[in-house]
Structure formats: structure tokens, C-alpha cells
Write an enzyme that holds these catalytic residues in place. Structure first.
Site, mmCIF file in Angstrom:
data_model
loop_
_atom_site.group_PDB
_atom_site.id
_atom_site.type_symbol
_atom_site.label_atom_id
_atom_site.label_comp_id
_atom_site.label_asym_id
_atom_site.label_seq_id
_atom_site.Cartn_x
_atom_site.Cartn_y
_atom_site.Cartn_z
ATOM 1 N N GLY A 96 -23.653 39.900 78.515
ATOM 2 C CA GLY A 96 -24.603 40.754 79.030
ATOM 3 C C GLY A 96 -24.771 40.754 80.431
ATOM 4 N N HIS A 97 -24.505 41.769 81.326
ATOM 5 C CA HIS A 97 -24.897 41.909 82.696
ATOM 6 C C HIS A 97 -26.073 42.707 82.866
ATOM 7 C CE1 HIS A 97 -20.151 41.192 83.433
ATOM 8 N NE2 HIS A 97 -20.877 40.021 83.024
ATOM 9 N N ASP B 213 -22.877 33.465 81.760
ATOM 10 C CA ASP B 213 -24.307 33.976 82.655
ATOM 11 C C ASP B 213 -24.126 33.462 84.030
ATOM 12 O OD1 ASP B 213 -25.046 34.793 80.133
ATOM 13 O OD2 ASP B 213 -25.555 32.745 79.539
ATOM 14 N N GLN C 296 -18.055 36.173 79.918
ATOM 15 C CA GLN C 296 -18.198 34.908 79.347
ATOM 16 C C GLN C 296 -17.772 33.828 80.748
ATOM 17 O OE1 GLN C 296 -16.790 36.911 76.928
ATOM 18 N NE2 GLN C 296 -18.854 37.278 76.395
ATOM 19 N N LYS D 258 -22.207 37.087 87.274
ATOM 20 C CA LYS D 258 -20.768 38.070 87.485
ATOM 21 C C LYS D 258 -20.995 39.497 87.705
ATOM 22 C CE LYS D 258 -18.938 36.631 83.649
ATOM 23 N NZ LYS D 258 -19.913 35.698 83.213
HETATM 24 P P1 IMP Z 1 -19.604 34.388 70.214
HETATM 25 O O1 IMP Z 1 -18.769 34.565 71.742
HETATM 26 O O2 IMP Z 1 -20.511 35.248 70.222
HETATM 27 O O3 IMP Z 1 -18.552 34.027 69.160
HETATM 28 O O4 IMP Z 1 -20.156 33.118 70.773
HETATM 29 C C1 IMP Z 1 -19.523 31.873 71.005
HETATM 30 C C2 IMP Z 1 -20.267 30.994 72.122
HETATM 31 O O5 IMP Z 1 -20.214 31.491 73.346
HETATM 32 C C3 IMP Z 1 -21.568 30.778 71.711
HETATM 33 O O6 IMP Z 1 -22.119 29.392 72.461
HETATM 34 C C4 IMP Z 1 -22.183 31.917 72.579
HETATM 35 O O7 IMP Z 1 -23.459 31.471 73.036
HETATM 36 C C5 IMP Z 1 -21.547 31.741 73.958
HETATM 37 N N1 IMP Z 1 -21.351 32.943 74.617
HETATM 38 C C6 IMP Z 1 -20.722 34.225 74.199
HETATM 39 N N2 IMP Z 1 -20.949 35.129 75.108
HETATM 40 C C7 IMP Z 1 -21.690 34.858 76.149
HETATM 41 C C8 IMP Z 1 -22.166 35.192 77.316
HETATM 42 O O8 IMP Z 1 -22.080 36.306 77.819
HETATM 43 N N3 IMP Z 1 -22.889 34.111 78.099
HETATM 44 C C9 IMP Z 1 -23.126 33.068 77.871
HETATM 45 N N4 IMP Z 1 -22.692 32.332 76.722
HETATM 46 C C10 IMP Z 1 -21.868 33.120 75.820
#
Ligand code: IMP
Length: 423
Positions: free
Chosen positions: A40-41, A13, A223, A16
Site C-alpha cells: 500500500g502506497h 511501509d 514490502q 517508498k
Molecule cells: P503477506 O505478504 O500478506 O503474506 O504477509 C506476510 C507478512 O508481511 C505479514 O507480516 C504482513 O504484515 C507483512 N506485509 C506484507 N505486505 C506488507 C507491506 O506492504 N507493508 C508491511 N508489511 C507487509
């Protein structure tokens, strides 16, 4: 520069998308290399707001060829929905190219992610429940289905049947859930496959040929470094490799071909989901940052945990990624605070340490040690040169540069394209 990588330097977040959109002005290809629709962008162009989850946000620039490379996991249903929304906003998605080796995030992955989180109870990871972990787990276990399989109906049917034979046993016996039916999935997915077939490519070849032809390729990360499966705060991580090395894994371009590596960091820190966060603020200063920064997830709507900038973590991120430049985003959010704190060390069991150990169990025991810096009162979103910023904001940036030992080449002061200082 022919190949540039944009990497999240914190816990995701970091805005990017805005940085990719800006750098894409002078690129030819934008390739997303990792993660899935957990990302999510949000990009603002004039009064239009575009939301991205799997499609590279570079698609907003008409001259760009957007590529979803092989390291990404594809929830085809969500991808089709995103493409339809973009089309309704006037964006031509027929330019999109999708790597045939990208793994498919299928309905049982989603169910299992949700049900596993529930089963973990208090020990939950706080995933986005988008099926990301189970999809990468199947990839590593070599039982995953890939985009290339979807394009061959008989192959897809056979592989899906084999997968369902096993997943339905798990669904029934471990999770007490109803079985999934082969024909229902086939009917839906084969139609998607037909629509997406013209977009399928061998992504490593496409990118390698483009590089050799002198095209500029921008690798779009998702991420952040501290969520990396190996180098993040395991087990509170995602299941892919957001780091710069992940750009090579995810696109098939060799490490020698990365020319510029941009680390994107907020002027403060946020984290969504569970896991250690030494510089977290749980008082009204955290609320101030959350409200001014609109720190609510694009994908899940969850309120983000907010805190001061953690420079120990950022320096670790620079080490893991070998950043050639930093982009500092959301600096405008910090206006109005009398003083700012930056984390410059940790106190762990009475000892002061200045290196970052991403082991979540170690980090949980660490407390942030801060340096206090003067803040600035005025709004800065209109500034267009670094020297136009209040002197305390300039000093804040200099402090980051010297601590991390990387130059700040882009500063973002708001969601609009023009609210950017670039050097
Ligand atoms: P997953 O990627 O859905 O398996 O989530 C694993 C961890 O990564 C969790 O703490 C999510 O909140 C975090 N996470 C996954 N994608 C994002 C992102 O795009 N932004 C921030 N945190 C993320």
C-alpha cells in the site's frame, strides 16, 4: 542513471511510494517487480490523495509508462477497482502495461490465506490475508495461472477447471468451506481479461528494449528486505523477493544492468504482523511515533508496531542489497523527543553481537543494545536543505551514514512532494 531500483530497507511501509514518485521525475518507465496487493502506497499531490496497491505509483507522472512486471502477483478484481478509482481521480490508466507471465491471485488463494491464518491460531503469521502466500506457493508448485492464460478464454477455462478440481477438495475437506464454481469465476474474470488485453506485454522484452534505447527505468519495490522470503525473518515474511535481486527476478533485466540501488528506511522502525522486532517500543514513546507518523496500514488499517531505528538490521539490509544510496523518510516524526535511541548491537544469551541473524527464532532471543543521541524540539517539515535541519538532526543522519556506510541522498520530511531534501 538508466536503471534504478527502490528497495524497502526495513519491514515495509518505509514510504517508498513517495521516493519513487520523487525519482520518477527523471525516469521514463516505472516497473513494479514483486508482491501484490498486500502493498500500500499513499501519495499526496496538492490536496489529492492517491492510494496504490498494485499499480506502480509512477503512473501519477504523465510522461511515465507504468509496468506491472512478471514478479508481481495480480488480484485482477482488486486491480480493476484500483484502476477505476485512479480514473475517477483523473489518471489515465490506459498507459499501464502488464506482464503476461505475472501470476493470478484467484478467489481460492484469498480464501485459503484467510482460513490458514485462522487455522494457525496463536502461531499465525499476521498476513494481510490477500492470498499472496498461496499464490506464490502455486507458482512454485507449477500449478498457478498467469495473466497470459486469462487472455486466452479456452486455455483459462481448462486451467481453472483443473485448479478448481483440486482446490475444491481442499476447501471442502480441510477447511469445511463451500466449493467455488467455475462458471461464476469465468464470467467475471473473462470480462476483466477483455478489458486488460490491450495492456498485456512481454515485460522483459519491453524493459530490455527501453534500456537499450537509453530510457531510464525505475524499479519500484514493495514490502521490505526483512520480509524477503529468503533473507527476511522467516517464517514471518512475505512470499516474494522485495530485495534488489528480486528486481532482476521480477522484471527479467540482468543484474549487470542495475545502476543505482536506493534503500528506503524510516528514521525509526515499524513492523506489521507477527515476528521478532528487537527495538520495539511498547511505551508512550512508541505511541508518540505511531500517532505522529500515522502508523496505521494503508492496506489493512492495522496499527503498526513502532520502535527505534535498528542500525544493525539496516546495515544487514545494505549488505544484502548493495545500496548505492539511502533515502531516510519520516524524519519529521521524531521532532519533540528529548533523546533518541538507535540500536547498534544485540545482546543474545548474555553475549553482545553486532551482526544481524534474520533467523526469527534467534532474533526473538535478542535484546537491543542502544546508543543514545540527543533529539531536537523544533518541527522540521519546512526545511529544504540538509544544513537547515537542527544540528542534532544532522548528527542523527551522519550517525546513520557512518554506521551503515552508505550516503543519504534523499530525506523526506512530510507527505508532500516539496517536503524533500535531495542531493
Ligand atoms: P503477506 O505478504 O500478506 O503474506 O504477509 C506476510 C507478512 O508481511 C505479514 O507480516 C504482513 O504484515 C507483512 N506485509 C506484507 N505486505 C506488507 C507491506 O506492504 N507493508 C508491511 N508489511 C507487509
Amino acid at each position: 542513471m538508466p536503471v534504478q531500483v527502490v528497495v524497502g530497507a526495513q519491514w515495509g511501509d518505509e514510504a517508498k511510494g513517495k521516493v519513487v514518485d520523487y525519482l520518477a521525475r527523471s525516469a521514463d518507465i516505472v516497473a513494479r517487480y514483486a508482491g501484490g496487493n498486500n502493498a500500500g502506497h499513499t501519495i499526496c499531490v496538492g490536496d489529492q490523495v492517491f492510494k496504490f496497491h498494485t499499480v506502480p505509483c509512477g503512473i501519477l507522472r504523465e510522461h511515465i509508462t507504468p509496468v506491472i512486471a512478471d514478479g508481481v502477483v495480480l488480484d485482477i478484481r482488486s486491480l480493476i477497482g484500483e484502476m477505476n478509482t485512479l480514473e475517477s481521480q483523473g489518471i489515465d490508466t490506459t498507459r499501464l502495461r502488464i506482464g503476461k507471465a505475472a501470476h493470478l491471485n484467484l478467489p481460492y488463494h484469498l480464501l485459503m490465506d484467510e482460513m490458514e491464518e485462522t487455522r494457525r491460531g496463536a502461531a499465525k503469521l499476521g498476513t494481510t490475508k490477500r492470498g499472496i502466500g498461496p499464490t506464490y506457493a502455486d507458482k512454485a508448485a507449477r500449478v498457478g495461472l498467469r495473466f497470459g492464460d486469462l487472455l486466452e478464454p479456452s486455455r483459462f477455462r481448462a486451467r481453472l477447471q483443473r485448479a478448481l478440481d483440486y482446490k475444491n477438495v481442499l476447501l471442502g475437506h480441510v477447511y469445511q468451506a463451500s466449493p467455488l464454481h467455475l462458471d461464476a469465476i469465468l464470467d467475471e474474470y473473462l470480462l476483466y481479461g477483455e478489458r486488460l488485453k490491450p495492456l498485456a506485454v512481454h515485460a522483459p522484452n519491453l524493459l530490455s528494449e527501453a534500456r537499450q534505447a537509453g530510457k531510464t527505468i525505475l524499479m519500484e519495490g514493495a514490502q521490505g528486505t526483512l520480509l524477503d522470503l529468503d533473507y527476511g525473518t522467516y517464517p514471518y515474511v512475505t512470499s516474494s523477493h522485495p530485495i534488489a535481486a528480486g528486481a532482476c527476478l521480477g522484471t527479467g533485466l540482468g543484474p549487470r544492468h542495475l545502476d543505482e540501488i536506493w534503500g528506503v528506511a524510516k528514521a525509526y522502525s515499524t513492523r506489521v504482523g507477527e515476528g521478532p522486532f528487537p527495538s520495539e517500543l511498547t511505551d508512550e514513546r512508541g505511541d508518540y511515533i505511531r500517532e505522529r507518523g500515522k502508523e496505521y496500514g494503508t492496506t489493512t488499517g492495522r496499527a503498526r508496531r513502532c520502535g527505534w531505528l535498528d542500525l544493525v538490521a539496516l546495515r544487514y539490509s545494505a549488505q544484502v542489497n548493495s545500496f548505492t544510496a539511502l533515502a531516510i523518510t519520516l524524519l519529521d516524526v521524531l521532532s519533540g523527543l528529548d533523546e533518541l535511541f538507535v540500536c547498534v548491537a544485540y545482546r543474545c544469551h548474555g553475549e553482545q553481537v553486532s551482526v544481524f541473524d534474520p533467523d526469527a527464532f534467534v532474533l526473538t532471543e535478542c535484546e537491543a543494545v542502544y546508543e543514545r543521541l540527543p533529539g531536537w524540539k523544533e518541527e522540521i517539515d519546512h526545511c529544504r536543505r540538509r544544513e537547515d535541519l537542527p544540528v542534532n538532526a544532522q548528527n542523527y543522519l551522519q550517525f546513520i551514514e557512518s554506521f551503515v556506510d552508505a550516503p543519504i541522498r534523499l530525506i523526506s520530511l512530510g507527505p508532500e512532494r516539496e517536503q524533500t531534501i535531495f542531493s
